[in-house]
Design a protein around this motif. Structure first.
Motif, PDB file in Angstrom:
ATOM      1  N   ALA A   5       0.852  -1.186   0.000  1.00 37.20           N
ATOM      2  CA  ALA A   5       0.000   0.000   0.000  1.00 37.20           C
ATOM      3  C   ALA A   5       0.891   1.241   0.000  1.00 37.20           C
ATOM      4  N   MET A   6       0.526   2.184  -0.804  1.00 38.33           N
ATOM      5  CA  MET A   6       1.286   3.431  -0.832  1.00 38.33           C
ATOM      6  C   MET A   6       0.572   4.457   0.049  1.00 38.33           C
ATOM      7  N   ALA A   7       1.339   5.069   0.874  1.00 39.68           N
ATOM      8  CA  ALA A   7       0.763   6.123   1.705  1.00 39.68           C
ATOM      9  C   ALA A   7       0.602   7.375   0.857  1.00 39.68           C
ATOM     10  N   GLU A   8      -0.526   7.984   1.016  1.00 40.62           N
ATOM     11  CA  GLU A   8      -0.751   9.217   0.280  1.00 40.62           C
ATOM     12  C   GLU A   8      -0.028  10.351   1.010  1.00 40.62           C
ATOM     13  N   THR A   9       0.728  11.098   0.267  1.00 40.42           N
ATOM     14  CA  THR A   9       1.433  12.225   0.885  1.00 40.42           C
ATOM     15  C   THR A   9       0.957  13.514   0.259  1.00 40.42           C
ATOM     16  N   GLN A  10       1.067  14.539   1.034  1.00 36.18           N
ATOM     17  CA  GLN A  10       0.675  15.853   0.553  1.00 36.18           C
ATOM     18  C   GLN A  10       1.787  16.822   0.906  1.00 36.18           C
ATOM     19  N   ALA A  11       2.198  17.585  -0.057  1.00 34.57           N
ATOM     20  CA  ALA A  11       3.254  18.569   0.191  1.00 34.57           C
ATOM     21  C   ALA A  11       2.732  19.667   1.107  1.00 34.57           C
ATOM     22  N   ALA A  12       3.556  20.040   2.056  1.00 37.50           N
ATOM     23  CA  ALA A  12       3.182  21.124   2.961  1.00 37.50           C
ATOM     24  C   ALA A  12       3.156  22.434   2.197  1.00 37.50           C
ATOM     25  N   GLN A  13       2.130  23.201   2.415  1.00 33.62           N
ATOM     26  CA  GLN A  13       1.992  24.488   1.767  1.00 33.62           C
ATOM     27  C   GLN A  13       2.333  25.582   2.777  1.00 33.62           C
ATOM     28  N   PRO A  14       3.114  26.563   2.356  1.00 22.83           N
ATOM     29  CA  PRO A  14       3.431  27.640   3.303  1.00 22.83           C
ATOM     30  C   PRO A  14       2.176  28.419   3.667  1.00 22.83           C
ATOM     31  N   THR A  15       2.120  28.834   4.906  1.00 29.97           N
ATOM     32  CA  THR A  15       1.001  29.649   5.352  1.00 29.97           C
ATOM     33  C   THR A  15       1.544  30.968   5.868  1.00 29.97           C
ATOM     34  N   GLU A  16       0.758  31.990   5.734  1.00 30.58           N
ATOM     35  CA  GLU A  16       1.166  33.299   6.210  1.00 30.58           C
ATOM     36  C   GLU A  16       0.919  33.365   7.708  1.00 30.58           C
ATOM     37  N   THR A  17       1.919  33.824   8.450  1.00 32.64           N
ATOM     38  CA  THR A  17       1.767  33.976   9.886  1.00 32.64           C
ATOM     39  C   THR A  17       1.006  35.262  10.145  1.00 32.64           C
ATOM     40  N   PRO A  18      -0.151  35.175  10.808  1.00 33.08           N
ATOM     41  CA  PRO A  18      -0.906  36.397  11.056  1.00 33.08           C
ATOM     42  C   PRO A  18      -0.181  37.285  12.073  1.00 33.08           C
ATOM     43  N   VAL A  19      -0.259  38.579  11.853  1.00 31.40           N
ATOM     44  CA  VAL A  19       0.328  39.523  12.802  1.00 31.40           C
ATOM     45  C   VAL A  19      -0.716  39.769  13.887  1.00 31.40           C
ATOM     46  N   PRO A  20      -0.355  39.515  15.144  1.00 29.71           N
ATOM     47  CA  PRO A  20      -1.326  39.716  16.222  1.00 29.71           C
ATOM     48  C   PRO A  20      -1.741  41.183  16.320  1.00 29.71           C
ATOM     49  N   THR A  21      -2.917  41.391  16.853  1.00 28.12           N
ATOM     50  CA  THR A  21      -3.418  42.745  17.022  1.00 28.12           C
ATOM     51  C   THR A  21      -3.551  43.064  18.506  1.00 28.12           C
ATOM     52  N   ILE A  22      -3.648  44.348  18.791  1.00 23.57           N
ATOM     53  CA  ILE A  22      -3.901  44.805  20.153  1.00 23.57           C
ATOM     54  C   ILE A  22      -5.121  45.700  20.111  1.00 23.57           C
ATOM     55  N   PRO A  23      -5.710  46.030  21.254  1.00 20.73           N
ATOM     56  CA  PRO A  23      -6.902  46.890  21.238  1.00 20.73           C
ATOM     57  C   PRO A  23      -6.624  48.216  20.516  1.00 20.73           C
ATOM     58  N   PRO A  24      -7.505  48.627  19.605  1.00 18.33           N
ATOM     59  CA  PRO A  24      -7.266  49.819  18.799  1.00 18.33           C
ATOM     60  C   PRO A  24      -7.166  51.106  19.621  1.00 18.33           C
ATOM     61  N   GLU A  25      -7.693  51.113  20.822  1.00 15.88           N
ATOM     62  CA  GLU A  25      -7.629  52.314  21.659  1.00 15.88           C
ATOM     63  C   GLU A  25      -6.337  52.403  22.468  1.00 15.88           C
ATOM     64  N   SER A  26      -5.440  51.448  22.283  1.00 11.86           N
ATOM     65  CA  SER A  26      -4.158  51.462  22.997  1.00 11.86           C
ATOM     66  C   SER A  26      -3.366  52.717  22.627  1.00 11.86           C
ATOM     67  N   ALA A  27      -2.587  53.206  23.583  1.00 12.20           N
ATOM     68  CA  ALA A  27      -1.779  54.410  23.380  1.00 12.20           C
ATOM     69  C   ALA A  27      -0.507  54.078  22.607  1.00 12.20           C
ATOM     70  N   TYR A  28       0.178  55.134  22.138  1.00 17.02           N
ATOM     71  CA  TYR A  28       1.500  54.942  21.560  1.00 17.02           C
ATOM     72  C   TYR A  28       2.474  54.600  22.683  1.00 17.02           C
ATOM     73  N   CYS A  29       3.488  53.811  22.350  1.00 13.99           N
ATOM     74  CA  CYS A  29       4.512  53.441  23.320  1.00 13.99           C
ATOM     75  C   CYS A  29       5.280  54.686  23.760  1.00 13.99           C
ATOM     76  N   ARG A  30       5.652  54.716  25.030  1.00 21.03           N
ATOM     77  CA  ARG A  30       6.468  55.790  25.591  1.00 21.03           C
ATOM     78  C   ARG A  30       7.866  55.236  25.849  1.00 21.03           C
ATOM     79  N   PRO A  31       8.862  56.095  25.979  1.00 20.02           N
ATOM     80  CA  PRO A  31      10.218  55.592  26.236  1.00 20.02           C
ATOM     81  C   PRO A  31      10.289  54.625  27.413  1.00 20.02           C
ATOM     82  N   GLN A  32       9.551  54.914  28.482  1.00 18.02           N
ATOM     83  CA  GLN A  32       9.604  54.041  29.652  1.00 18.02           C
ATOM     84  C   GLN A  32       8.921  52.689  29.426  1.00 18.02           C
TER      85      GLN A  32
END
Length: 181
Positions: free
Chosen positions: A5-32
């Protein structure tokens, strides 16, 4: 009828890594809120400088995608260099892309949860000014009046002097989220 019996193989397809999000009301980063580090190294007559910014605060915050970056000496004096941004069309002068990038910068942000990092890079070339007093410092101005980060670049100058009659230049890439390990 004993066959194999031959095992069926499937080539792995690249997937795009999603960029995580943060709450839209978050402030800009400060130096501290940020831990900043930079590392410079030679690259075929140029100096490549990579910068990593990590949110060490207790809340999510944003960085502007197109950063306001200036090279200064160890005493904070601006260096005589031209600034370019690396765009999809290749290097563009700051004056040429300032308006579109500034408009995009108002909405184009990179969100960082606590512990997350983002990075930017720049390539500096044709420096004919000798060693920079106190070493080169990257001055990153954060948006919305959040403050300024002065990040030692770990280099004393920018690449080989190929044309003493020309001004030195550096090209900045936009800030991008760095995937977590």
């Amino acid at each position: 009828a004993g066959g194999t019996a031959m095992a069926e193989t499937q080539a792995a397809q690249p997937t795009e890594t999603p960029v995580p999000t943060i709450p839209p009301e978050s402030a800009y980063c400060r130096p501290q809120d940020l831990k900043a580090s930079a590392r410079g190294e030679g690259a075929t007559q140029n100096i490549f400088i990579g910068v990593e910014l990590t949110n060490t605060g207790s809340a999510p915050c944003f960085l502007q995608k197109w950063p306001s970056v200036e090279l200064v000496d160890g005493q904070g004096h601006p260096l005589e260099v031209d600034r370019w941004y690396y765009t999809d069309n290749g290097p563009e002068s700051y004056a040429r892309v300032a308006t579109p990038q500034a408009l995009e910068g108002a909405t184009a942000r990179v969100g960082l949860q606590p512990g997350w990092s983002a990075g930017l890079s720049l390539v500096w070339y044709d420096w004919c000014g000798g060693a920079v007093p106190g070493g080169t410092v990257i001055r990153l101005t954060l948006p919305g009046g959040a403050g300024v980060l002065n990040i030692p670049a770990g280099v004393e100058g920018g690449g080989t002097c190929n044309d003493p009659g020309s001004r030195s230049s550096y090209v900045i890439n936009n800030i991008e989220f760095l995937p977590q390990p």
